[in-house]
Structure formats: structure tokens, C-alpha cells
Design an enzyme around this catalytic site. Structure first.
Site, PDB file in Angstrom:
ATOM      1  N   ASP A 188       1.028  -1.315  -0.042  1.00  0.00           N
ATOM      2  CA  ASP A 188      -0.156   0.056  -0.341  1.00  0.00           C
ATOM      3  C   ASP A 188       0.687   1.519   0.121  1.00  0.00           C
ATOM      4  O   ASP A 188       2.122   0.970   0.974  1.00  0.00           O
ATOM      5  CB  ASP A 188      -0.981   0.218   1.459  1.00  0.00           C
ATOM      6  CG  ASP A 188      -1.916  -1.158   0.971  1.00  0.00           C
ATOM      7  OD1 ASP A 188      -2.584  -1.442   0.385  1.00  0.00           O
ATOM      8  OD2 ASP A 188      -2.418  -1.485   2.381  1.00  0.00           O
ATOM      9  N   ASP A 194      -7.195  -1.317  -4.596  1.00  0.00           N
ATOM     10  CA  ASP A 194      -7.588  -0.694  -3.276  1.00  0.00           C
ATOM     11  C   ASP A 194      -9.189   0.189  -4.201  1.00  0.00           C
ATOM     12  O   ASP A 194     -10.345   0.401  -4.150  1.00  0.00           O
ATOM     13  CB  ASP A 194      -7.467  -0.401  -2.564  1.00  0.00           C
ATOM     14  CG  ASP A 194      -6.621  -1.495  -1.646  1.00  0.00           C
ATOM     15  OD1 ASP A 194      -7.005  -2.682  -1.574  1.00  0.00           O
ATOM     16  OD2 ASP A 194      -5.384  -0.667  -0.674  1.00  0.00           O
TER      17      ASP A 194
END
Length: 173
Positions: free
Chosen positions: A124, A142
Site C-alpha cells: 500500500d 483498492d
């Protein structure tokens, strides 16, 4: 056939963009470093999430964690891909919004699944702040999943509100 190629092409593009951005972050941003882009609003960070969404199960030491996360990801990705396959085989009866939404979800799910299989966790790197609230770090996959889910919701609401008999005509658009 064109609708299917377009939809699965979009999923492939999402996967490629996700992989490229994660590789860029992994090669150029040391883990846990933060680069402020817009102070108090947006940062680039490098985190590795070994859990599910928002780090759920990240701290679990169970040997089942990886099996559950990968297994669940495979099942959900397979189901959504099957829905996309079905939606594109009846493109005249499903709207472009639904096909796009499912393609975004499939591409994003494949991006995160690749990370789980190859690395045991997901990279991330996008961090957003809204006032004093810090949104958990996320990535392109995401984002695609979230946008796809939002489009699905909007598509369902749009079709639910239409008078009887006009739903088929709206879906053909």
C-alpha cells in the site's frame, strides 16, 4: 464478444497499472518512509499489509491467515469474474456501468491477489487525510475495487428507481 474483450481488457489494464505502481514504490521508497505530497492531505508511503482490508488479521500469527486470505480472495475473484463473463455475454441486457464496475473489481482483486501469492502481503502506498482523520494506506487495486463497488451500487439504485418495463431499455445503454 467486443463487450467481453473491452471488459476483460479494462481488468488487465487495472492489473498492469497496479503492478507497475507497486513495483515503483517497492524499488524507490524504503519501507515505512513517507513523502509528503500535499501537507495534511496526501502522502506517498510504503507499507506492507499482511492482513485484509484496513489491516484486519495483519497481526494474526495463525498459519491459517494466509490460507484464509488467499482462499477467500480466489473465491471472490472467481465469482466476480464469472459475473463479468455472464454480463458480457449478455451485453445488450447489461449496462456499461455494470460491466465497467465488475471489470474494475476483477482487475483490482487480481492485483491484490498477485501480491498475496508472490509476497504474502499487499503493498500500500497512498495515504489520505480528511481533517484529523487518517485513512488507512491503500493502492491502485483498492481504488479500483472501491470505484467498481460504488458504480455497482449506483447502477443498482438507478435501475431500481425506473418504472416497470423501462429497465431493459436503460440497461442497453
Amino acid at each position: 464478444m467486443r463487450a467481453r474483450l473491452t471488459a476483460f481488457g479494462i481488468a488487465a489494464i487495472v492489473l498492469l497499472i497496479d503492478r507497475a505502481t507497486k513495483m515503483l514504490i517497492q524499488s524507490s521508497v524504503p519501507r515505512w518512509d513517507t513523502y509528503v505530497v500535499i501537507p495534511g492531505i496526501f502522502n506517498i508511503v510504503h507499507t506492507e499489509n499482511r492482513g485484509a482490508v484496513f489491516g484486519i488479521m495483519a497481526e494474526s500469527s495463525s498459519e491459517w491467515r494466509a490460507f484464509v486470505l488467499i482462499g477467500l480472495s480466489l473465491v471472490v475473484t472467481g465469482l466476480v469474474a464469472a459475473m463479468l463473463w455472464q454480463a458480457t455475454s449478455h451485453a445488450s441486457r447489461t449496462g456499461w456501468a455494470m460491466r465497467l464496475a465488475l471489470a474494475l473489481v476483477v482487475g483490482g482483486a487480481l492485483g491484490n491477489l498477485y501480491d498475496r501469492l508472490a509476497q504474502g502481503g499487499v503493498t500500500d502506498f497512498l495515504q489520505v487525510f480528511i481533517g484529523s482523520y487518517e485513512w488507512p494506506a491503500f493502492n491502485v487495486a483498492d481504488s479500483a475495487i472501491s470505484v467498481g463497488a460504488g458504480l455497482l451500487l449506483l447502477d443498482l439504485i438507478r435501475h431500481r428507481r425506473q418504472p416497470d418495463g423501462s429497465q431493459h431499455a436503460a440497461q442497453a445503454n
